[in-house]
Write a protein that holds these residues in place. Structure first.
Motif, PDB file in Angstrom:
ATOM      1  N   SER A 112       0.845  -1.187   0.000  1.00  0.00           N
ATOM      2  CA  SER A 112       0.000   0.000   0.000  1.00  0.00           C
ATOM      3  C   SER A 112       0.878   1.234   0.000  1.00  0.00           C
ATOM      4  O   SER A 112       2.037   1.193   0.447  1.00  0.00           O
ATOM      5  CB  SER A 112      -0.934   0.026   1.211  1.00  0.00           C
ATOM      6  OG  SER A 112      -1.995  -0.895   1.065  1.00  0.00           O
ATOM      7  N   GLU A 125      -2.588   6.779  -7.886  1.00  0.00           N
ATOM      8  CA  GLU A 125      -3.362   5.682  -8.474  1.00  0.00           C
ATOM      9  C   GLU A 125      -3.249   5.678  -9.993  1.00  0.00           C
ATOM     10  O   GLU A 125      -3.125   4.614 -10.621  1.00  0.00           O
ATOM     11  CB  GLU A 125      -4.824   5.804  -8.050  1.00  0.00           C
ATOM     12  CG  GLU A 125      -5.049   5.491  -6.571  1.00  0.00           C
ATOM     13  CD  GLU A 125      -6.461   5.816  -6.125  1.00  0.00           C
ATOM     14  OE1 GLU A 125      -7.229   6.395  -6.931  1.00  0.00           O
ATOM     15  OE2 GLU A 125      -6.794   5.491  -4.976  1.00  0.00           O
ATOM     16  N   ARG A 139      -3.964  -0.471  -1.798  1.00  0.00           N
ATOM     17  CA  ARG A 139      -4.668   0.778  -1.479  1.00  0.00           C
ATOM     18  C   ARG A 139      -3.673   1.933  -1.446  1.00  0.00           C
ATOM     19  O   ARG A 139      -2.512   1.755  -1.061  1.00  0.00           O
ATOM     20  CB  ARG A 139      -5.363   0.657  -0.124  1.00  0.00           C
ATOM     21  CG  ARG A 139      -6.266   1.834   0.234  1.00  0.00           C
ATOM     22  CD  ARG A 139      -7.114   1.487   1.449  1.00  0.00           C
ATOM     23  NE  ARG A 139      -7.899   2.643   1.872  1.00  0.00           N
ATOM     24  CZ  ARG A 139      -8.728   2.639   2.908  1.00  0.00           C
ATOM     25  NH1 ARG A 139      -8.888   1.531   3.617  1.00  0.00           N
ATOM     26  NH2 ARG A 139      -9.414   3.718   3.240  1.00  0.00           N
ATOM     27  N   ARG A 141      -3.312   5.342   0.470  1.00  0.00           N
ATOM     28  CA  ARG A 141      -3.843   5.986   1.666  1.00  0.00           C
ATOM     29  C   ARG A 141      -3.243   7.376   1.833  1.00  0.00           C
ATOM     30  O   ARG A 141      -2.059   7.575   1.567  1.00  0.00           O
ATOM     31  CB  ARG A 141      -3.522   5.152   2.905  1.00  0.00           C
ATOM     32  CG  ARG A 141      -4.248   3.811   2.960  1.00  0.00           C
ATOM     33  CD  ARG A 141      -3.768   2.984   4.126  1.00  0.00           C
ATOM     34  NE  ARG A 141      -4.646   1.845   4.382  1.00  0.00           N
ATOM     35  CZ  ARG A 141      -5.679   1.866   5.196  1.00  0.00           C
ATOM     36  NH1 ARG A 141      -5.966   3.000   5.856  1.00  0.00           N
ATOM     37  NH2 ARG A 141      -6.426   0.801   5.380  1.00  0.00           N
ATOM     38  N   ASP A 172      -5.068  -3.945   5.095  1.00  0.00           N
ATOM     39  CA  ASP A 172      -4.892  -4.098   3.650  1.00  0.00           C
ATOM     40  C   ASP A 172      -4.331  -5.446   3.209  1.00  0.00           C
ATOM     41  O   ASP A 172      -4.288  -5.729   2.010  1.00  0.00           O
ATOM     42  CB  ASP A 172      -3.982  -2.975   3.117  1.00  0.00           C
ATOM     43  CG  ASP A 172      -4.601  -1.603   3.266  1.00  0.00           C
ATOM     44  OD1 ASP A 172      -5.796  -1.518   3.635  1.00  0.00           O
ATOM     45  OD2 ASP A 172      -3.886  -0.594   3.042  1.00  0.00           O
TER      46      ASP A 172
END
Length: 248
Positions: A112, A125, A139, A141, A172
């Motif tokens: 992550s 992303e 993910r 964050r 996660d």
């Protein structure tokens, strides 16, 4: 070997932090020079900031070509101007996001990212998908801290990053954490110890990748889209970039 680490924003304290982290991980005989553009945003937290900062990054690469630099690192997690910078030189040019993603996949099947603001997390992303690492990242964050808080309120910022890192560890299903900002370059050990996972930081990762590429004799290909830009005239404030000035 001379590696130029370019902080795309204009905050001197962050440039010094990035440069110190880079020199601290560099091999004996590697010379690190840390630079920043003369003009641009004090921090990079949006697409607009990235677009403005990219011109300064390219000017720093062109200056490095005159100085005989062996490799370049773009020390912002959005990797602003990365492909354009590669057009300007035969030397390797590495963005810290791309470097961190690569390194994280070598030590864990899932990671992550912990970054500063939610809006920059969206940019991360996009990069994960662009670089082909989307299926490795569980993910992205956000600690929801402005970038300059890393300089101005470092203890509070570190606490927020560690808290988010612990949530990533617990929720996660990951094996590693990637830090999503060049201004976190000096925090790796503290965060890793507090969270209990390997922590990958892009500036230091990019230094070791740069040393490897230079050591292997590998540079940016000049065949295809990364060939030197075609010479042409520029006007107005960009006139100094006309005719491929400074390219080799």
């Amino acid at each position: 070997m001379q590696i130029r680490v370019i902080n795309p924003n204009t905050t001197r304290g962050m440039t010094d932090t990035i440069g110190s982290a880079a020199q601290g991980i560099a091999a004996p005989g590697t010379v690190i020079t840390s630079t920043q553009p003369a003009h641009g945003p004090v921090s990079i937290e949006s697409h607009f900031d990235e677009a403005i900062s990219a011109v300064g990054v390219l000017e720093e690469v062109m200056a490095g070509e005159r100085d005989g630099v062996d490799a370049y690192i773009i020390a912002c997690f959005g990797d602003p101007g990365l492909l354009a910078a590669r057009e300007l030189t035969r030397a390797p040019v590495i963005g810290i996001a791309e470097a961190a993603f690569h390194m994280a996949t070598l030590i864990s099947t899932r990671f992550s990212v912990v970054t500063t603001l939610g809006r920059t997390g969206i940019i991360a992303e996009h990069l994960l998908e662009q670089y082909g690492f989307g299926h490795h990242c569980r993910r992205v964050r956000a600690a929801e801290i402005p970038v300059l808080d890393l300089e101005d309120d470092g203890d509070a910022a570190l606490t927020r990053i560690i808290e988010e890192g612990r949530r990533a560890r617990d929720e996660d299903g990951i094996g590693a954490i990637v830090l999503g900002c060049g201004g976190m370059a000096d925090l790796t050990d503290e965060i890793s110890e507090a969270v209990g996972l390997p922590v990958v930081e892009g500036v230091t990762a990019a230094v070791k990748l740069s040393e490897a590429l230079v050591g292997l004799g590998l540079g940016t290909s000049k065949v295809g889209d990364l060939a030197f830009p075609r010479a042409k005239a520029f006007t107005g404030r960009f006139e100094h970039l006309s005719h491929g000035a400074g390219l080799r």
